[in-house]
Write a protein that holds these residues in place. Sequence first.
Motif, mmCIF file in Angstrom:
data_model
loop_
_atom_site.group_PDB
_atom_site.id
_atom_site.type_symbol
_atom_site.label_atom_id
_atom_site.label_comp_id
_atom_site.label_asym_id
_atom_site.label_seq_id
_atom_site.Cartn_x
_atom_site.Cartn_y
_atom_site.Cartn_z
ATOM 1 N N ALA A 144 0.841 -1.198 0.000
ATOM 2 C CA ALA A 144 0.000 0.000 0.000
ATOM 3 C C ALA A 144 0.874 1.245 0.000
ATOM 4 C CB ALA A 144 -0.921 -0.009 1.212
ATOM 5 N N VAL A 145 1.622 1.442 -1.076
ATOM 6 C CA VAL A 145 2.578 2.550 -1.133
ATOM 7 C C VAL A 145 1.867 3.898 -1.152
ATOM 8 C CG1 VAL A 145 2.770 2.539 -3.659
ATOM 9 C CG2 VAL A 145 4.677 3.373 -2.267
ATOM 10 N N ASP A 146 0.655 3.941 -1.693
ATOM 11 C CA ASP A 146 -0.168 5.147 -1.658
ATOM 12 C C ASP A 146 -1.633 4.711 -1.682
ATOM 13 O OD1 ASP A 146 -0.832 4.564 -4.352
ATOM 14 O OD2 ASP A 146 0.769 5.860 -5.105
ATOM 15 N N ASN A 147 -2.544 5.679 -1.651
ATOM 16 C CA ASN A 147 -3.966 5.326 -1.564
ATOM 17 C C ASN A 147 -4.447 4.538 -2.781
ATOM 18 O OD1 ASN A 147 -3.844 6.768 0.772
ATOM 19 N ND2 ASN A 147 -5.283 8.365 0.165
ATOM 20 N N ASN A 148 -4.043 4.970 -3.975
ATOM 21 C CA ASN A 148 -4.491 4.275 -5.181
ATOM 22 C C ASN A 148 -3.976 2.851 -5.229
ATOM 23 O OD1 ASN A 148 -5.975 6.432 -6.197
ATOM 24 N ND2 ASN A 148 -4.219 7.308 -7.286
ATOM 25 N N GLN A 149 -2.713 2.664 -4.856
ATOM 26 C CA GLN A 149 -2.179 1.310 -4.869
ATOM 27 C C GLN A 149 -2.799 0.458 -3.780
ATOM 28 O OE1 GLN A 149 1.957 0.978 -5.772
ATOM 29 N NE2 GLN A 149 2.157 -1.060 -4.858
ATOM 30 N N ALA A 150 -3.147 1.076 -2.638
ATOM 31 C CA ALA A 150 -3.830 0.335 -1.578
ATOM 32 C C ALA A 150 -5.154 -0.222 -2.097
ATOM 33 C CB ALA A 150 -4.066 1.235 -0.374
ATOM 34 N N ILE A 151 -5.870 0.575 -2.879
ATOM 35 C CA ILE A 151 -7.131 0.126 -3.475
ATOM 36 C C ILE A 151 -6.880 -1.022 -4.458
ATOM 37 C CG2 ILE A 151 -8.990 0.804 -5.049
ATOM 38 C CD1 ILE A 151 -8.846 3.609 -3.767
ATOM 39 N N GLY A 152 -5.892 -0.826 -5.339
ATOM 40 C CA GLY A 152 -5.584 -1.859 -6.321
ATOM 41 C C GLY A 152 -5.120 -3.153 -5.700
ATOM 42 N N GLU A 153 -4.286 -3.050 -4.662
ATOM 43 C CA GLU A 153 -3.785 -4.242 -3.997
ATOM 44 C C GLU A 153 -4.886 -4.958 -3.220
ATOM 45 O OE1 GLU A 153 0.230 -5.313 -3.814
ATOM 46 O OE2 GLU A 153 -1.122 -5.120 -5.539
ATOM 47 N N ALA A 154 -5.807 -4.209 -2.633
ATOM 48 C CA ALA A 154 -6.934 -4.835 -1.942
ATOM 49 C C ALA A 154 -7.780 -5.632 -2.935
ATOM 50 C CB ALA A 154 -7.779 -3.783 -1.236
ATOM 51 N N ARG A 155 -8.004 -5.041 -4.102
ATOM 52 C CA ARG A 155 -8.774 -5.755 -5.135
ATOM 53 C C ARG A 155 -8.053 -7.029 -5.573
ATOM 54 N NH1 ARG A 155 -10.185 -0.259 -8.539
ATOM 55 N NH2 ARG A 155 -12.100 0.292 -7.414
ATOM 56 N N ARG A 156 -6.732 -6.942 -5.764
ATOM 57 C CA ARG A 156 -5.959 -8.112 -6.178
ATOM 58 C C ARG A 156 -5.999 -9.212 -5.115
ATOM 59 N NH1 ARG A 156 -1.083 -10.154 -5.074
ATOM 60 N NH2 ARG A 156 -0.476 -8.355 -3.806
ATOM 61 N N LEU A 157 -5.811 -8.826 -3.858
ATOM 62 C CA LEU A 157 -5.809 -9.814 -2.785
ATOM 63 C C LEU A 157 -7.140 -10.552 -2.706
ATOM 64 C CD1 LEU A 157 -4.006 -7.757 0.012
ATOM 65 C CD2 LEU A 157 -3.084 -9.739 -1.211
ATOM 66 N N ILE A 158 -8.211 -9.821 -2.940
ATOM 67 C CA ILE A 158 -9.541 -10.431 -2.836
ATOM 68 C C ILE A 158 -9.877 -11.253 -4.080
ATOM 69 C CG2 ILE A 158 -12.008 -9.913 -2.707
ATOM 70 C CD1 ILE A 158 -11.174 -7.379 -1.050
ATOM 71 N N ALA A 159 -9.727 -10.645 -5.269
ATOM 72 C CA ALA A 159 -10.183 -11.288 -6.505
ATOM 73 C C ALA A 159 -9.231 -12.357 -7.016
ATOM 74 C CB ALA A 159 -10.393 -10.215 -7.578
ATOM 75 N N ARG A 160 -7.924 -12.090 -6.946
ATOM 76 C CA ARG A 160 -6.958 -13.028 -7.542
ATOM 77 C C ARG A 160 -6.376 -13.999 -6.526
ATOM 78 N NH1 ARG A 160 -2.663 -9.820 -11.036
ATOM 79 N NH2 ARG A 160 -1.886 -11.969 -11.146
ATOM 80 N N GLU A 161 -6.130 -13.517 -5.309
ATOM 81 C CA GLU A 161 -5.507 -14.377 -4.301
ATOM 82 C C GLU A 161 -6.523 -15.127 -3.454
ATOM 83 O OE1 GLU A 161 -2.451 -15.055 -4.206
ATOM 84 O OE2 GLU A 161 -1.563 -13.483 -5.448
ATOM 85 N N GLY A 162 -7.752 -14.643 -3.419
ATOM 86 C CA GLY A 162 -8.796 -15.337 -2.670
ATOM 87 C C GLY A 162 -8.615 -15.294 -1.164
ATOM 88 N N VAL A 163 -8.104 -14.185 -0.644
ATOM 89 C CA VAL A 163 -7.892 -14.100 0.800
ATOM 90 C C VAL A 163 -9.241 -14.067 1.518
ATOM 91 C CG1 VAL A 163 -5.692 -12.910 0.512
ATOM 92 C CG2 VAL A 163 -7.782 -11.554 0.840
ATOM 93 N N LYS A 164 -9.261 -14.619 2.726
ATOM 94 C CA LYS A 164 -10.487 -14.652 3.520
ATOM 95 C C LYS A 164 -10.644 -13.416 4.401
ATOM 96 C CE LYS A 164 -11.527 -18.694 1.914
ATOM 97 N NZ LYS A 164 -12.624 -18.812 0.910
ATOM 98 N N ALA A 165 -9.560 -12.679 4.595
ATOM 99 C CA ALA A 165 -9.584 -11.435 5.362
ATOM 100 C C ALA A 165 -8.311 -10.683 5.024
ATOM 101 C CB ALA A 165 -9.676 -11.700 6.861
ATOM 102 N N ILE A 166 -8.312 -9.387 5.315
ATOM 103 C CA ILE A 166 -7.132 -8.550 5.112
ATOM 104 C C ILE A 166 -6.729 -7.944 6.449
ATOM 105 C CG2 ILE A 166 -6.210 -6.460 4.023
ATOM 106 C CD1 ILE A 166 -8.017 -7.013 1.647
ATOM 107 N N PHE A 167 -5.436 -8.019 6.764
ATOM 108 C CA PHE A 167 -4.864 -7.393 7.952
ATOM 109 C C PHE A 167 -3.964 -6.236 7.495
ATOM 110 C CE2 PHE A 167 -5.983 -11.592 9.293
ATOM 111 C CZ PHE A 167 -6.204 -11.556 10.661
ATOM 112 N N GLY A 168 -3.943 -5.183 8.275
ATOM 113 C CA GLY A 168 -3.073 -4.044 7.944
ATOM 114 C C GLY A 168 -3.292 -2.920 8.930
ATOM 115 N N THR A 169 -3.059 -1.727 8.533
ATOM 116 C CA THR A 169 -2.383 -1.237 7.345
ATOM 117 C C THR A 169 -1.430 -0.126 7.738
ATOM 118 O OG1 THR A 169 -4.224 -1.832 5.888
ATOM 119 C CG2 THR A 169 -2.805 -0.121 5.066
#
Length: 401
Positions: free
Chosen positions: A74-99
Amino acid sequence: MFRYAAIGLTSALALGAGAGAAHAEVKFGALYPFSGQLALLGEESARGLELAVEQINSEGGVQGEQVKLVQGDAVDNNQAIGEARRLIAREGVKAIFGTYSSSRSIAASQVAELSRIPYFELGAVAEKVTSRDLGYLYRTNPTAKDMARTIVDMIVESVAPELGMDPSELRIGIIHEDSSYGSSVAEFENKYAEEAGLNVVAEQAYPASTVDMSSIVLLLKEENVDVVLQTSYQNDSVLFLRQADEENYDPKAIIGGGGGYSMEPTAEAVGEDVIDGVLDADFTQYNVNPEFAPGVKEFVEDYKAKYDSAPRSGHSLNNYAGAMALLHAIDDADGFGPDEIREAVDAIDIPMGETAAGYGVKFGENNQNTRAKMMGMQWQDGELVTVFPEEAAVSELKLQD
């Protein structure tokens, strides 16, 4: 406590912590600023989560499955959004910890909410993080309001008496970086200062990326500010302390609001002669009464064994304490569905004094941990020691008039 050999953070997050090939795995996201301006504290925060996962995996995992952390930067706000989408849609994470970063947490957690994925904030303090009526966002750590309350209480109960002055006689200056983090703390500092009858004579916001704070130092000098309250990250903490020293500005007290003021690298950057005596309000740090924070000594030992260094700030400890509470709760859930996880987390009821951070865990309005508290620290002889409140302190607050 842990049974796994030390490996680098990036490798652990990419491969999972201690998970063997024969074990089933469940993926959780680890969304932090691993690069960019906030990388140092982002990585330090993530190390606490990593240590919690290693401990959980050593105990058999969560619901019998080994936890695999998948990193998002999450280097900046836009990347935080993009990375959250990737973690959910592509990686299939059950939860996100952070940030760690409030602005990045606010941006990314909205993505998780729309996807009905639990988002567990372990370190961001802005009030807005948990004031948006989100059903899947939980925060374990204390907030900007807690930080401001601690700072004002410390001025009234400890700083003013140590100086032999009435609190109302002190001239207070508030300076802060201008993101949601600094602005939120400053808002509550003003509120609680007014309620306590303190005299705020100057306030100045600035971008955290600033490279010159000489005009702010001049403002504080012109206003004869006795006590400076700065809410900052590391670079701007170092910059202010250096430039205040260069300008021979020596207020009666400087009280940092977390961020850089809690970090060993800040003390190393400015030198012991500059940092000595500076106060700080932040998450629980390591020189704290161990009876107040059971397990803190063991955490430090395990941190040193894994990373071959002492912890750089209390961010790792607080991420560890929050993650442990959440992972144990998820272990008791009836599955990894979002609502099964929420039901288990809603049931957490850890009393005060039963985590390594000293506070307890119980979620209230807006899924904020109602038992999270800040501490007051001071740099003394090159070490950051807890001085407030009394039950957590290992030394007395000391100031020179």
